[in-house]
Design a protein around this motif. Structure first.
Motif, PDB file in Angstrom:
ATOM      1  N   LEU A   6       0.894  -1.217  -0.052  1.00  0.00           N
ATOM      2  CA  LEU A   6       0.072   0.035  -0.156  1.00  0.00           C
ATOM      3  C   LEU A   6       0.892   1.224  -0.169  1.00  0.00           C
ATOM      4  CD1 LEU A   6      -2.741  -1.046   2.824  1.00  0.00           C
ATOM      5  CD2 LEU A   6      -3.067  -1.078   0.133  1.00  0.00           C
ATOM      6  N   HIS A  10      -2.414   5.757   1.986  1.00  0.00           N
ATOM      7  CA  HIS A  10      -3.287   4.734   2.250  1.00  0.00           C
ATOM      8  C   HIS A  10      -3.117   4.669   3.950  1.00  0.00           C
ATOM      9  CE1 HIS A  10      -6.241   1.725   1.228  1.00  0.00           C
ATOM     10  NE2 HIS A  10      -5.945   1.294   2.713  1.00  0.00           N
ATOM     11  N   ILE A  11      -1.817   4.362   4.446  1.00  0.00           N
ATOM     12  CA  ILE A  11      -1.630   4.538   5.937  1.00  0.00           C
ATOM     13  C   ILE A  11      -2.109   5.929   6.478  1.00  0.00           C
ATOM     14  CG2 ILE A  11       0.065   4.492   7.899  1.00  0.00           C
ATOM     15  CD1 ILE A  11      -0.585   1.866   6.140  1.00  0.00           C
ATOM     16  N   LEU A  37       1.149   0.439  12.057  1.00  0.00           N
ATOM     17  CA  LEU A  37       0.481   0.024  10.769  1.00  0.00           C
ATOM     18  C   LEU A  37       1.358  -0.352   9.643  1.00  0.00           C
ATOM     19  CD1 LEU A  37      -2.610   2.302  10.850  1.00  0.00           C
ATOM     20  CD2 LEU A  37      -2.612   0.020  11.568  1.00  0.00           C
ATOM     21  N   HIS A  41       2.188  -3.864   8.039  1.00  0.00           N
ATOM     22  CA  HIS A  41       2.047  -4.250   6.536  1.00  0.00           C
ATOM     23  C   HIS A  41       3.232  -4.481   5.965  1.00  0.00           C
ATOM     24  CE1 HIS A  41      -0.042  -3.724   2.807  1.00  0.00           C
ATOM     25  NE2 HIS A  41       1.057  -2.735   2.292  1.00  0.00           N
ATOM     26  N   TYR A  78      -6.617  -2.704   3.597  1.00  0.00           N
ATOM     27  CA  TYR A  78      -5.579  -2.721   4.490  1.00  0.00           C
ATOM     28  C   TYR A  78      -5.335  -3.874   5.153  1.00  0.00           C
ATOM     29  CZ  TYR A  78      -2.137  -2.394   8.367  1.00  0.00           C
ATOM     30  OH  TYR A  78      -1.331  -2.641   9.374  1.00  0.00           O
ATOM     31  N   THR A  82      -2.581  -7.162   4.300  1.00  0.00           N
ATOM     32  CA  THR A  82      -1.928  -7.232   5.424  1.00  0.00           C
ATOM     33  C   THR A  82      -1.988  -8.383   6.131  1.00  0.00           C
ATOM     34  OG1 THR A  82      -2.120  -5.016   5.676  1.00  0.00           O
ATOM     35  CG2 THR A  82      -0.750  -6.177   7.664  1.00  0.00           C
ATOM     36  N   THR A  97      -7.422  -1.750  13.899  1.00  0.00           N
ATOM     37  CA  THR A  97      -8.311  -1.900  12.613  1.00  0.00           C
ATOM     38  C   THR A  97      -9.613  -2.374  13.287  1.00  0.00           C
ATOM     39  OG1 THR A  97      -7.412  -3.942  12.007  1.00  0.00           O
ATOM     40  CG2 THR A  97      -6.614  -1.929  11.062  1.00  0.00           C
TER      41      THR A  97
END
Length: 266
Positions: A6, A10-11, A37, A41, A78, A82, A97
């Motif tokens: 990603l 996106h984070i 995060l 990932h 995500y 991940t 999340t």
């Protein structure tokens, strides 16, 4: 669907969502959440620095109010990209999340969270709404995330009904009515209340099978177009509707065809 790394944006989207929905305090440092995060990932890409600290991450903050349904799209992307990493199921990233999802879902109306049939699958209704479908699967810029706008989340009602065939004979005068251009209709409601039992809610109306209502008048049922403007007067065109589906009898009490009133005159 193949997995990919990603984009940092996106984070950023997830971090901004955490700030917007209260998982991150207004005066908190945003970097630790983004680092956590990102590290989960891309565990093989991001190794700890010599001092044992995670890699540098600087959050880009937006003042836009992100649409909750778009945030759910970011979350699902995500997690999909991940979930194959080592330790995901017991990770801080998964717990975070999950918390964000639970919080976002509390902001949605019940009909957006309901499970609906989509093709051969059953999915949450929010996945069919524009805020979800118009959010890229893996954003590269924060501006790609739809905004909440006026704060109202509208869930369009998808009506479904029972499909029936239009039958015509030698005396057929539709005067540009439904039976002049299509061979099927979709029964969307019965009676003055125009309701339909759950067992008959099967197909969505379409251009090739527009919606009709079955109204009980003068001792029998007749079918009339569902999308007609109020006050429009319809009369018999010589066409009838019928289906061999066993639900037909459950719906109207007999197996016979019923007249289609789709003819109008100036």
């Amino acid at each position: 669907m193949s997995r990919f790394d990603l984009h940092p944006a996106h984070i950023d989207g997830l971090v901004n969502a955490g700030l917007q929905f209260g998982l991150i305090g207004v005066f908190d440092d945003l970097a630790p959440v983004g680092q956590m995060l990102l590290q989960q990932h891309r565990p093989r890409r991001y190794v700890e620095q010599e001092d044992g600290e995670p890699p540098d991450y600087v959050a880009t903050v937006t003042d836009r109010a992100l649409h909750p349904i778009a945030v759910l799209c970011l979350l699902e992307c995500y997690e999909y990209q991940t979930s194959g990493t080592i330790g995901w199921h017991t990770s801080e990233a998964q717990a975070w999340t999950n918390r964000l999802r639970e919080t976002v879902l509390t902001r949605l109306p019940a009909e957006a969270k309901a499970t609906v049939c989509h093709g051969a699958d059953y999915v949450p209704a929010y996945r069919l709404l524009a805020a979800y479908t118009e959010t890229p699967w893996g954003i590269t810029e924060l501006d790609q995330i739809p905004e909440l706008g006026d704060g109202v989340i509208e869930v369009p009602v998808v009506r479904k009904g029972l499909r029936a065939e239009i039958l015509t004979g030698p005396i057929h005068c539709p005067n540009n009515g439904l039976s002049s251009r299509v061979r099927y209709v979709t029964i969307l409601g019965v009676g003055e209340e125009r309701t339909l039992p759950a067992f008959a809610r099967i197909f969505e109306p379409s251009n090739d099978a527009p919606g009709v209502y079955l109204l009980f008048q003068y001792g029998r049922y007749v079918a009339r177009p569902a999308d007609a403007p109020p006050g429009t007067w319809f009369m018999a065109s010589g066409a009838h509707i019928h289906t061999s589906d066993s639900r037909w009898r459950e719906l109207i009490g007999h197996r016979l065809p019923i007249p289609l009133h789709d003819r109008t005159e100036p």
